[in-house]
Write a protein that holds these residues in place. Structure first.
Motif, PDB file in Angstrom:
ATOM      1  N   GLY A  94       0.862  -1.174   0.000  1.00 37.41           N
ATOM      2  CA  GLY A  94       0.000   0.000   0.000  1.00 37.41           C
ATOM      3  C   GLY A  94       0.896   1.221   0.000  1.00 37.41           C
ATOM      4  N   PRO A  95       0.328   2.415   0.072  1.00 44.12           N
ATOM      5  CA  PRO A  95       1.127   3.643   0.042  1.00 44.12           C
ATOM      6  C   PRO A  95       2.210   3.659   1.121  1.00 44.12           C
ATOM      7  N   GLY A  96       3.473   3.795   0.712  1.00 40.83           N
ATOM      8  CA  GLY A  96       4.582   3.898   1.644  1.00 40.83           C
ATOM      9  C   GLY A  96       4.957   2.628   2.383  1.00 40.83           C
ATOM     10  N   ALA A  97       4.333   1.505   2.058  1.00 42.87           N
ATOM     11  CA  ALA A  97       4.625   0.250   2.754  1.00 42.87           C
ATOM     12  C   ALA A  97       6.085  -0.143   2.564  1.00 42.87           C
TER      13      ALA A  97
ATOM     14  N   GLN B 124      15.872  -5.858  -8.509  1.00 41.04           N
ATOM     15  CA  GLN B 124      14.929  -4.808  -8.902  1.00 41.04           C
ATOM     16  C   GLN B 124      13.553  -5.124  -8.335  1.00 41.04           C
ATOM     17  N   ALA B 125      12.796  -4.074  -8.072  1.00 35.13           N
ATOM     18  CA  ALA B 125      11.396  -4.210  -7.667  1.00 35.13           C
ATOM     19  C   ALA B 125      10.548  -3.927  -8.899  1.00 35.13           C
TER      20      ALA B 125
ATOM     21  N   GLY C 137       8.814   1.854  -6.863  1.00 33.94           N
ATOM     22  CA  GLY C 137       9.286   2.069  -5.507  1.00 33.94           C
ATOM     23  C   GLY C 137      10.749   2.427  -5.408  1.00 33.94           C
ATOM     24  N   SER C 138      11.247   2.370  -4.170  1.00 32.45           N
ATOM     25  CA  SER C 138      12.633   2.734  -3.903  1.00 32.45           C
ATOM     26  C   SER C 138      13.181   1.826  -2.808  1.00 32.45           C
TER      27      SER C 138
ATOM     28  N   PRO D 122       5.899   3.537  -3.293  1.00 35.10           N
ATOM     29  CA  PRO D 122       5.688   4.982  -3.429  1.00 35.10           C
ATOM     30  C   PRO D 122       4.590   5.463  -2.472  1.00 35.10           C
ATOM     31  N   GLN D 123       4.748   6.662  -1.945  1.00 40.68           N
ATOM     32  CA  GLN D 123       3.748   7.237  -1.040  1.00 40.68           C
ATOM     33  C   GLN D 123       2.417   7.449  -1.755  1.00 40.68           C
TER      34      GLN D 123
END
Length: 160
Positions: free
Chosen positions: A62-65, A83-84, A94-95, A129-130
């Motif tokens: 989910g957001p920011g998970a 890699q994601a 994501g990061s 990602p947020q």
């Protein structure tokens, strides 16, 4: 999905030996060469002989998970590039959080080793990602035992 990804990851393998502080960013963003399935004279090992696992704490986000991704096996390894990817689009997503002895390539949602030392395991942390609505993610890449012994196209499994 798998075959194209294998070619991208194969391009990274030689760079791990040539760049002991990790694969450079162009390893994951340069065009691949579909007619060159091997890196030099070396080929990836058979998937059935892979002594390493890439274990994700989850495949949903989910957001920011944050999801922990662990690489480990029955033997030490020298390098990796993970890699994601979004499971529905195959796009990079994501990061990665900076953890010791790693280098992040935000351009392609990848993380690589930052030293050539033997490793028992690598514990990595990925962040969604947020602004994400949520979805499914998988982690894929190459684990390198040595320059001539590597497994590419490794895909994460969800662990307990």
């Amino acid at each position: 999905m798998g075959r194209a990804l294998v070619f991208v990851i194969l391009g990274v393998v030689g760079l791990i030996e040539a760049f002991p502080d990790g694969a450079p960013v162009d390893a994951c963003v340069r065009p691949n060469h579909a007619n060159e399935p091997n890196h030099g004279r070396f080929s990836p090992q058979s998937a059935g002989t892979n002594p390493y696992q890439v274990i994700a704490s989850s495949d949903t986000y989910g957001p920011g998970a944050q999801i922990t991704v662990t690489i480990h096996g029955h033997d030490t390894f020298k390098g990796f590039l993970i890699q994601a990817r979004d499971a529905s689009t195959n796009e990079w997503i994501g990061s990665w959080l900076e953890v010791p002895n790693t280098k992040i390539h935000p351009e392609c949602s990848a993380i690589t080793h930052a030293d050539p030392k033997d490793k028992q395991q690598a514990v990595l942390v990925w962040q969604a990602p947020q602004t994400a609505h949520g979805g499914h993610v998988y982690f894929t890449g190459t684990v390198l035992k040595s320059y001539s012994t590597f497994w590419s196209g490794v895909i994460s499994k969800v662990g307990a």
